[in-house]
Design a protein around this motif. Structure first.
Motif, PDB file in Angstrom:
ATOM      1  N   PHE A  46      31.057  -2.050  45.422  1.00  0.00           N
ATOM      2  CA  PHE A  46      30.054  -2.911  46.062  1.00  0.00           C
ATOM      3  C   PHE A  46      30.054  -2.654  47.570  1.00  0.00           C
ATOM      4  O   PHE A  46      30.505  -3.470  48.367  1.00  0.00           O
ATOM      5  CB  PHE A  46      30.375  -4.376  45.771  1.00  0.00           C
ATOM      6  N   PRO A  47      29.560  -1.466  47.951  1.00  0.00           N
ATOM      7  CA  PRO A  47      29.579  -1.126  49.389  1.00  0.00           C
ATOM      8  C   PRO A  47      28.845  -2.167  50.228  1.00  0.00           C
ATOM      9  O   PRO A  47      29.225  -2.429  51.380  1.00  0.00           O
ATOM     10  CB  PRO A  47      28.867   0.231  49.448  1.00  0.00           C
ATOM     11  N   ALA A  48      27.809  -2.766  49.656  1.00  0.00           N
ATOM     12  CA  ALA A  48      27.039  -3.739  50.428  1.00  0.00           C
ATOM     13  C   ALA A  48      27.851  -4.991  50.733  1.00  0.00           C
ATOM     14  O   ALA A  48      27.471  -5.796  51.589  1.00  0.00           O
ATOM     15  CB  ALA A  48      25.772  -4.126  49.672  1.00  0.00           C
ATOM     16  N   GLY A  49      28.992  -5.152  50.056  1.00  0.00           N
ATOM     17  CA  GLY A  49      29.814  -6.336  50.299  1.00  0.00           C
ATOM     18  C   GLY A  49      30.849  -6.120  51.374  1.00  0.00           C
ATOM     19  O   GLY A  49      31.630  -7.043  51.675  1.00  0.00           O
ATOM     20  N   SER A  50      30.909  -4.928  51.957  1.00  0.00           N
ATOM     21  CA  SER A  50      31.887  -4.662  53.009  1.00  0.00           C
ATOM     22  C   SER A  50      31.664  -5.617  54.170  1.00  0.00           C
ATOM     23  O   SER A  50      30.534  -5.795  54.647  1.00  0.00           O
ATOM     24  CB  SER A  50      31.757  -3.217  53.494  1.00  0.00           C
ATOM     25  N   LEU A  96      32.163  -8.774  53.990  1.00  0.00           N
ATOM     26  CA  LEU A  96      31.947 -10.121  53.455  1.00  0.00           C
ATOM     27  C   LEU A  96      33.243 -10.629  52.809  1.00  0.00           C
ATOM     28  O   LEU A  96      34.085  -9.830  52.392  1.00  0.00           O
ATOM     29  CB  LEU A  96      30.836 -10.108  52.408  1.00  0.00           C
ATOM     30  N   HIS A 125      34.588 -12.745  47.107  1.00  0.00           N
ATOM     31  CA  HIS A 125      34.265 -13.927  46.308  1.00  0.00           C
ATOM     32  C   HIS A 125      34.329 -13.629  44.818  1.00  0.00           C
ATOM     33  O   HIS A 125      33.603 -14.202  44.044  1.00  0.00           O
ATOM     34  CB  HIS A 125      32.847 -14.422  46.648  1.00  0.00           C
ATOM     35  N   ARG A 182      31.922  -8.609  41.903  1.00  0.00           N
ATOM     36  CA  ARG A 182      30.539  -8.410  42.343  1.00  0.00           C
ATOM     37  C   ARG A 182      30.366  -6.926  42.611  1.00  0.00           C
ATOM     38  O   ARG A 182      31.172  -6.307  43.308  1.00  0.00           O
ATOM     39  CB  ARG A 182      30.262  -9.228  43.600  1.00  0.00           C
ATOM     40  N   ALA A 239      27.479  -3.388  42.865  1.00  0.00           N
ATOM     41  CA  ALA A 239      26.110  -2.935  43.104  1.00  0.00           C
ATOM     42  C   ALA A 239      25.383  -2.851  41.772  1.00  0.00           C
ATOM     43  O   ALA A 239      25.900  -2.289  40.811  1.00  0.00           O
ATOM     44  CB  ALA A 239      26.128  -1.562  43.778  1.00  0.00           C
ATOM     45  N   GLY A 240      24.196  -3.417  41.771  1.00  0.00           N
ATOM     46  CA  GLY A 240      23.385  -3.355  40.556  1.00  0.00           C
ATOM     47  C   GLY A 240      21.963  -3.040  40.934  1.00  0.00           C
ATOM     48  O   GLY A 240      21.128  -3.931  41.003  1.00  0.00           O
ATOM     49  N   GLY A 241      21.712  -1.771  41.221  1.00  0.00           N
ATOM     50  CA  GLY A 241      20.375  -1.397  41.674  1.00  0.00           C
ATOM     51  C   GLY A 241      20.108  -2.008  43.034  1.00  0.00           C
ATOM     52  O   GLY A 241      20.847  -1.767  43.986  1.00  0.00           O
ATOM     53  N   TYR A 242      19.071  -2.826  43.097  1.00  0.00           N
ATOM     54  CA  TYR A 242      18.737  -3.491  44.352  1.00  0.00           C
ATOM     55  C   TYR A 242      19.350  -4.890  44.416  1.00  0.00           C
ATOM     56  O   TYR A 242      19.168  -5.602  45.400  1.00  0.00           O
ATOM     57  CB  TYR A 242      17.221  -3.602  44.493  1.00  0.00           C
ATOM     58  N   ALA A 243      20.063  -5.256  43.368  1.00  0.00           N
ATOM     59  CA  ALA A 243      20.622  -6.605  43.311  1.00  0.00           C
ATOM     60  C   ALA A 243      22.148  -6.526  43.268  1.00  0.00           C
ATOM     61  O   ALA A 243      22.734  -5.460  43.437  1.00  0.00           O
ATOM     62  CB  ALA A 243      20.095  -7.334  42.078  1.00  0.00           C
ATOM     63  N   VAL A 244      22.754  -7.680  43.046  1.00  0.00           N
ATOM     64  CA  VAL A 244      24.202  -7.761  42.926  1.00  0.00           C
ATOM     65  C   VAL A 244      24.515  -8.165  41.499  1.00  0.00           C
ATOM     66  O   VAL A 244      23.962  -9.144  40.988  1.00  0.00           O
ATOM     67  CB  VAL A 244      24.771  -8.807  43.911  1.00  0.00           C
TER      68      VAL A 244
END
Lengths: 447, 560
Positions: free
Chosen positions: B114-118, B120, B123, B137, B139-144
């Motif tokens: 989940f690179p987008a969670g770096s 954060l 949780h 959590r 990465a799931g495409g454009y969502a989490v």
């Protein structure tokens, strides 16, 4: 065998030399874009491929420079009269349509009337201020615009109006010769283009399955230019979150404010938007004042938020935005749509890369106001900004209008986004204009 | 209800053949069901054991690789500041789909999944009292996306900062999809805290809402509308491995057993029917032949005989029948002969009796005349006149006797025609009214009787006989009543006298030929009446009591 190193060394010295010799005519250029291509007849500037196809095939009376001021296109020059209520545009005598028919004022008037009947923001802005006989052709070489009252940048809307001939022929730098709907468009250089013949003989725009294929194609030279890939870029887009106050979960302005403050825009830009600039303004960077981070909010927001995400938004950015909204207490469901569909989706939230139809500040705000209708005070502020012609007052009026739009927390600008195109080595002159269009008419290949 | 022998035989054969087959099917079905239950339990246990083994292997693998990263890789990376791709590169190198570094504040420094969670806070979802399984959590495409992961964690130093290295693999449909293949079972993981399944996309378990798996760890349930047997095994508190096998396998086998049983039953039934038909034909046909022969004998056909096809009891029966009919034929011939002789004797007796009566006076008269002629020739003429009258009278009697016998012998067949019964009655009465003497004749004729199909002359003669008998029965006077009436499909005429009536013995012998109670009667009158009525398809009845008169009722069928 001993000569080989010398030959390679000589080639390495000569290759840059070819570029230094300047543009050369000839050659084919292949441009790849992710996803199905829009149809030529209905292409709009909502997506990179749509902007490319219109810039390749269409021409307007005037263009817009990076400073937002009009530049000559099919119209060679213009003058104003009657205190700014009348504008006379002189057509370039060399202007021709693809069928080699000369562009006349009658063609321009007919095309403008078609344009004014459209619902595009720039058309509506111009139509609202034209007099009853607002567009006229006193002779074959001149077009007259008559306004009810003077207003700022009256010629800017013309940059979004394509001029076509009586037989439907266009006047852009390339002539479309073949279209496989959704997958391929072939074009050939228009020798009689008003700014001169493009350097490339032919351009092909092809659809690529996904971003991976797009980049692989560029690496293997299957394509020469890849839309939305790292390369040449311009900060022509705005990463924008649009919150629909009609949805129950977003009906409360405080809830929208909490969402705005929950988004760590600086971190998003720093980590996931290389080349982007964090912004809290709706105005282009050249106009926008510097803005600090949003005031933090601890208010929890709960409920289900349906989010439509444009496929032009980087996936990591979308994930991060969703993570922030999750942390706030929202359960976010994401639907990925093509840019045009995402922009007009009826989802509670829309995460899009906003590229204005005409990159002029007032028209940009007008276009943004259409995404967030019924914002109190916005219309008055926009009208005031359109009336102001002088620099300082106009800038203040624009800021006031932008602030009015932002106050409702319906439009949430996150970052100025670079619109980019990857260009393989050996292709020169590819650039991206203020409207985010990839401009190929000045591109050429190093032999 | 009469059930024929053949039907009884068929029923008996079916009852003998089908129950054993049905019992066999029931037994086989039960055995197959038990065998399946045992197999299902084995399959479920095997699938769950495979799942546990796979998870233990994944845990050991994660432990080893995370330890390597924490103890060997990270210390060697000092100097590269803030590398967001650190988790990606190390995860790819060690084939860990899940890898993240979390600092002492709980912030994710770098994450592969989940690179987008770096940056954060971490949780991730936890399971009570367990660190191996987490809801990551990702990465799931454009969502989490929230995905179940199996992880190991290890403390480490990253650029002089204390971090926790957490890595492992996702437990998703792909990971566990093949776990039940060997046992032909569906395997999925159930998060009892979040009431969520981790299952292959087509798993029937994914739509199930199980109850408390801590309390009940096996059972049967409907999954996607089909019955399944399931078993659950806890991987950690609130996380269960669940395996399910469809009952449709058993149903299929039981269905096959049922089909086979039905087919065998049908074959047994057909065989029983064929055998019953064959045996019943062998057994029932001779009996049927005997019964038919008996019916023919009862109908008077003593020539009836049955074929003797076998030498068993049925053959003995047929032979006995044939012997019986032979005896009957001989007996009847003898009886007929005896009756014929008796009839001739009776005829001779009657004839002699009847003829004797007039012959004797004639003989006496002639003797008297001869003696008179010899003794008194003068008075002979007078005596001759008197005596010849007597002789003529007796000769007339002789003639009447002969006529009666002749009539009885030559009774003609009736010529049927539309006839009015009342008119026939009137005609018969008219012929006898003059001879009624002191007898009063009273009639009561029903109007509108409609025509009869009858011979007018014969019927008139019969009624005339009855009327004459009635008048003769009342020499001192009385009343003769003649009535007609209609009955359903018949017309009735009654002749009633007020004479002395008949005794029981007289009434019984009344219609016997040559039986008479009258002096000088031939005894043929009522026999002739009965013959005429019988030839018309009718019947005659007599009601009489001594001293109460007699009623003759003739019933004739109405014309159709």
């Amino acid at each position: 065998m001993r000569r080989a190193p010398f030959a390679l060394a000589a080639l390495a010295l000569v290759a840059p030399g070819w570029a230094a010799l300047g543009p050369r005519y000839g050659g084919d250029l292949t441009v790849a874009a992710v996803g199905p291509l829009p149809r030529l007849a209905t292409a709009t500037p909502d997506s990179a491929a749509g902007r490319l196809l219109t810039s390749l095939t269409q021409a307007s009376l005037v263009g817009l420079g990076l400073d937002g001021l009009p530049v000559p296109a099919l119209a060679r020059s213009w003058t104003s009269a009657a205190g700014g209520r009348e504008w006379i545009l002189a057509l370039d005598e060399e202007a021709r349509f693809h069928d080699e028919v000369k562009v006349t004022a009658a063609d321009a008037v007919r095309s403008l009337q078609t344009f004014l009947a459209r619902a595009s923001p720039s058309a509506r802005a111009l139509a609202a201020r034209l007099a009853a006989d607002g567009v006229a052709a006193p002779d074959s070489g001149h077009v007259v615009l008559r306004l009810r009252e003077p207003f700022a940048a009256p010629l800017a809307p013309l940059a979004g109006a394509w001029i076509t001939g009586l037989a439907g022929a266009e006047a852009g730098p390339f002539i479309p010769t073949y279209e496989a709907p959704g997958s391929r468009v072939a074009l050939t250089a228009f020798a009689s283009h008003v700014r001169g013949r493009p350097y490339f003989d032919r351009v092909a725009v092809v659809a690529s399955a996904d971003e991976e294929h797009l980049r692989a194609g560029l690496a293997t030279r299957e394509s020469d230019v890849a839309l939305n890939a790292p390369g040449v870029s311009a900060l022509a887009g705005t990463l924008l979150l649009v919150l629909d106050p009609r949805q129950p979960v977003l009906a409360d302005r405080e809830a929208r404010a909490a969402i705005v403050s929950a988004l760590d825009v600086d971190a998003i830009v720093k980590r996931f938007l290389p080349g982007g600039v964090a912004t809290r303004s709706l105005l282009p960077l050249a106009v926008a004042p510097s803005s600090g981070p949003a005031a933090p909010s601890t208010r929890p927001v709960s409920g289900v938020l349906a989010l439509a995400v444009s496929s032009e938004v980087p996936a990591l950015v979308s994930q991060r935005v969703v993570a922030h909204l999750d942390a706030l207490g929202l359960h976010v469901t994401v639907r990925v749509l093509d840019p045009a569909a995402a922009r007009c989706s009826d989802a509670a939230g829309r995460l899009i890369v906003f590229v204005p139809e005409v990159p002029e500040p007032t028209l940009t705000l007008r276009e943004l106001a259409l995404l967030a209708p019924q914002v109190a005070g916005a219309e008055e502020a926009l009208a005031e900004a359109e009336r102001e012609a002088s620099g300082q007052q106009r800038r203040a009026a624009l800021e006031k209008a932008a602030a009015a739009l932002l106050q409702d927390k319906t439009l949430v600008p996150l970052a100025a986004v670079p619109l980019s195109a990857g260009v393989r080595p050996g292709i020169e002159g590819v650039r991206i204009d203020a409207g985010g269009r990839v401009v190929l008419e000045d591109a050429w290949a190093v032999p | 209800m009469k059930i024929r022998l053949r039907a009884r035989l068929l029923l008996a054969f079916v009852l003998v053949a089908v129950p054993p087959v049905a019992a066999l099917a029931l037994l086989e079905g039960t055995r197959v069901s038990r065998a399946y239950q045992a197999t299902a339990v084995t399959r479920l246990e095997s699938a769950l054991a495979t799942t546990r083994e796979r998870i233990e292997r994944l845990a050991a693998r994660a432990e080893a690789r995370v330890t390597t990263i924490a103890t060997l890789e990270l210390p060697a990376m000092a100097g590269s500041e803030g590398d967001p791709a650190l988790a990606e590169s190390l995860g790819a190198r060690h084939d860990l789909a899940v890898l993240e570094f979390v600092d002492a504040r709980g912030l994710v420094l770098s994450s592969r999944h989940f690179p987008a969670g770096s940056g954060l806070p971490d949780h991730d979802g936890r399971f009570p009292g367990n660190d191996t399984f987490r809801i990551e959590r990702a990465a799931g495409g454009y969502a989490v996306a929230e995905r179940l992961a199996l992880e190991a964690s290890h403390p480490a130093l990253l650029r002089h900062e204390r971090v926790t290295v957490r890595g492992g693999s996702f437990l998703d449909g792909d990971t566990i999809g093949d776990l039940g293949l060997a046992a032909q079972a569906s395997v999925a993981l159930y998060d009892a805290v979040r009431r969520r399944w981790t299952a292959p996309p087509d798993s029937p378990l994914a739509s199930w809402s199980p109850g408390d798996l801590d309390a009940v760890s096996a059972g049967e349930t409907l999954l996607a509308g089909r019955p399944y047997r399931w078993a659950a095994s806890p991987l950690c508190p609130s996380l269960f491995a669940v395996a399910a096998v469809p009952r449709s396998d058993l149903d299929r086998v039981l269905g096959a057993v049922r089909r086979d049983t039905l087919a065998i039953s049908a074959l047994a039934l057909l065989f029983a029917l064929a055998a019953a038909t064959f045996v019943s034909q062998r057994l029932a046909r001779p009996i049927h032949d005997v019964a038919t022969g008996a019916e023919r004998v009862a109908g008077g056909d003593l020539a009836a005989s049955v074929p003797v096809a076998t030498s068993d009891e049925i053959g003995d029966l047929a032979r006995a029948f044939n012997a019986m009919t032979g005896e009957l034929r001989v007996s009847r011939a003898r009886l007929i002969q005896a009756e014929r002789v008796a009839a001739w004797r009776e005829m001779a007796r009657r004839l002699a009796h009847e003829l004797k009566n007039p012959i004797f006076p004639i003989q006496v008269s002639l003797d008297t005349l001869r003696r008179a002629l010899e003794r008194d020739p003068q008075g002979f003429a007078t005596l001759f006149r008197e005596t010849s009258a007597t002789i003529l009278e007796e000769l007339a009697t002789l003639r009447r006797i002969v006529d009666d016998f002749s009539d009885f012998a030559r009774m003609p067949q009736p010529l049927l025609a539309a006839t009015d019964l009342n008119a026939v009655v009137e005609r018969a009465l008219a012929l006898h009214r003059d001879r009624a003497g002191p007898v009063t004749i009273a009639t009561s004729l029903a109007p509108g009787l409609g025509p009869l199909q009858a011979d007018r002359d014969l019927l008139s003669r019969a009624l005339g006989n009855l009327v004459a008998n009635a008048i003769e029965a009342m020499p001192g006077g009385g009343t003769l009543r003649v009535r007609t009436r209609a009955e359903p499909e018949a017309q009735v005429v009654e002749v009633q006298d007020t004479g002395p009536g008949l005794s029981e013995e007289q009434r019984t012998r009344l219609f016997t030929p040559y039986y008479t109670t009258k002096k000088g009667g031939t005894g043929l009158g009522l026999a002739i009446v009965q013959g005429i009525v019988s030839d018309h398809g009718g019947r005659i009845e007599v009601r009489s009591e001594p001293g109460a008169g007699t009623v003759f009722a003739v019933t004739l069928p109405a014309a159709k």
